[in-house]
Scaffold this motif. Sequence first.
Motif, PDB file in Angstrom:
ATOM      1  N   SER A  98      -5.580  11.035   6.755  1.00  0.00           N
ATOM      2  CA  SER A  98      -4.698  11.395   5.642  1.00  0.00           C
ATOM      3  C   SER A  98      -4.030  10.167   5.006  1.00  0.00           C
ATOM      4  CB  SER A  98      -3.671  12.422   6.137  1.00  0.00           C
ATOM      5  OG  SER A  98      -2.921  12.954   5.084  1.00  0.00           O
ATOM      6  N   ALA A  99      -2.710  10.177   4.934  1.00  0.00           N
ATOM      7  CA  ALA A  99      -1.965   9.092   4.278  1.00  0.00           C
ATOM      8  C   ALA A  99      -2.215   7.746   4.936  1.00  0.00           C
ATOM      9  CB  ALA A  99      -0.471   9.402   4.304  1.00  0.00           C
ATOM     10  N   TRP A 100      -2.338   7.745   6.268  1.00  0.00           N
ATOM     11  CA  TRP A 100      -2.543   6.512   7.000  1.00  0.00           C
ATOM     12  C   TRP A 100      -3.893   5.891   6.631  1.00  0.00           C
ATOM     13  CZ3 TRP A 100      -0.527  11.057   8.550  1.00  0.00           C
ATOM     14  CH2 TRP A 100       0.792  11.052   9.027  1.00  0.00           C
TER      15      TRP A 100
ATOM     16  N   GLY B  68       0.547   5.775   0.910  1.00  0.00           N
ATOM     17  CA  GLY B  68      -0.250   6.904   1.370  1.00  0.00           C
ATOM     18  C   GLY B  68       0.505   8.189   1.082  1.00  0.00           C
ATOM     19  N   ARG B  69      -0.252   9.279   0.914  1.00  0.00           N
ATOM     20  CA  ARG B  69       0.352  10.580   0.601  1.00  0.00           C
ATOM     21  C   ARG B  69      -0.140  11.608   1.601  1.00  0.00           C
ATOM     22  NH1 ARG B  69      -2.368  10.427  -5.045  1.00  0.00           N
ATOM     23  NH2 ARG B  69      -3.871   9.493  -3.637  1.00  0.00           N
ATOM     24  N   HIS B  70       0.806  12.442   2.067  1.00  0.00           N
ATOM     25  CA  HIS B  70       0.449  13.437   3.071  1.00  0.00           C
ATOM     26  C   HIS B  70       1.255  14.702   2.845  1.00  0.00           C
ATOM     27  CE1 HIS B  70      -0.605  15.201   6.913  1.00  0.00           C
ATOM     28  NE2 HIS B  70       0.678  15.343   7.188  1.00  0.00           N
TER      29      HIS B  70
ATOM     30  N   TYR C 154       4.176   1.211   2.187  1.00  0.00           N
ATOM     31  CA  TYR C 154       3.873   0.224   3.221  1.00  0.00           C
ATOM     32  C   TYR C 154       4.251  -1.189   2.793  1.00  0.00           C
ATOM     33  CZ  TYR C 154       1.228   3.667   5.844  1.00  0.00           C
ATOM     34  OH  TYR C 154       0.853   4.766   6.572  1.00  0.00           O
TER      35      TYR C 154
ATOM     36  N   GLN D  89       4.357   7.730   1.730  1.00  0.00           N
ATOM     37  CA  GLN D  89       4.535   6.563   2.593  1.00  0.00           C
ATOM     38  C   GLN D  89       4.383   5.298   1.758  1.00  0.00           C
ATOM     39  OE1 GLN D  89       1.454   7.069   5.511  1.00  0.00           O
ATOM     40  NE2 GLN D  89       2.643   8.519   6.729  1.00  0.00           N
TER      41      GLN D  89
ATOM     42  N   GLU E  59      -5.566   6.443   3.788  1.00  0.00           N
ATOM     43  CA  GLU E  59      -5.438   5.998   2.399  1.00  0.00           C
ATOM     44  C   GLU E  59      -4.760   4.629   2.337  1.00  0.00           C
ATOM     45  OE1 GLU E  59      -3.737   7.727  -1.845  1.00  0.00           O
ATOM     46  OE2 GLU E  59      -2.845   8.501   0.006  1.00  0.00           O
ATOM     47  N   ALA E  60      -3.692   4.456   3.101  1.00  0.00           N
ATOM     48  CA  ALA E  60      -2.945   3.193   3.079  1.00  0.00           C
ATOM     49  C   ALA E  60      -3.743   2.041   3.676  1.00  0.00           C
ATOM     50  CB  ALA E  60      -1.623   3.364   3.824  1.00  0.00           C
TER      51      ALA E  60
ATOM     52  N   ALA F  39       0.847  -1.192   0.000  1.00  0.00           N
ATOM     53  CA  ALA F  39       0.000   0.000   0.000  1.00  0.00           C
ATOM     54  C   ALA F  39       0.883   1.242   0.000  1.00  0.00           C
ATOM     55  CB  ALA F  39      -0.918   0.014   1.227  1.00  0.00           C
TER      56      ALA F  39
ATOM     57  N   ARG G  67      -6.997   1.745   3.866  1.00  0.00           N
ATOM     58  CA  ARG G  67      -8.064   1.374   2.922  1.00  0.00           C
ATOM     59  C   ARG G  67      -7.509   0.533   1.779  1.00  0.00           C
ATOM     60  NH1 ARG G  67     -11.075   7.196   2.761  1.00  0.00           N
ATOM     61  NH2 ARG G  67     -12.621   6.756   4.364  1.00  0.00           N
TER      62      ARG G  67
END
Length: 160
Positions: A143-145, A90-92, A108, A106, A147-148, A88, A150
Amino acid sequence: MPFMDPYAMPKHHLQAQVSLKLFLKNAAGHILVGVMPEDACFPGFYDMPGGRMEIGEFNEPIQKIIEREVREELGTEIRYRLYPVPVAFGRHCAVGKDGKEWCVMQIYFEADLIDGEPTLSSEHVELKWVDVSTLPLEEHFASAWLEAVRMYMGRTIKFR
């Protein structure tokens, strides 16, 4: 490869930091999360172990960078099996205290805890194992967390 001055790059290219994160699972399939402290960008929300690449690490093996982050955040008493393919991202982006915007991508990875117990560091106020499939995600991740998580949940549910 010719040297490219990052400050001379065209203005339409985003400069972002890279963060390597873990979905660290225990034997029950629960994910380890850390609760963000009051001075974090999302106090009280959940974070996963891992962190930003440091200067000079760009050409290091990804596993070595993750191992450094795990030691810093969870101590040296745990052993885990890392799966080297990202699961995964994520973007922040946020505005720092200096008024400048900074962004983090990020990435993962998944890992299984083999043995040992994670140790709380100053990065978080609490560590806990959670079953993310039973959580109202928006109440615990931002936020990014979010998104990741999900993205990770969509991937894992398909393979159950």
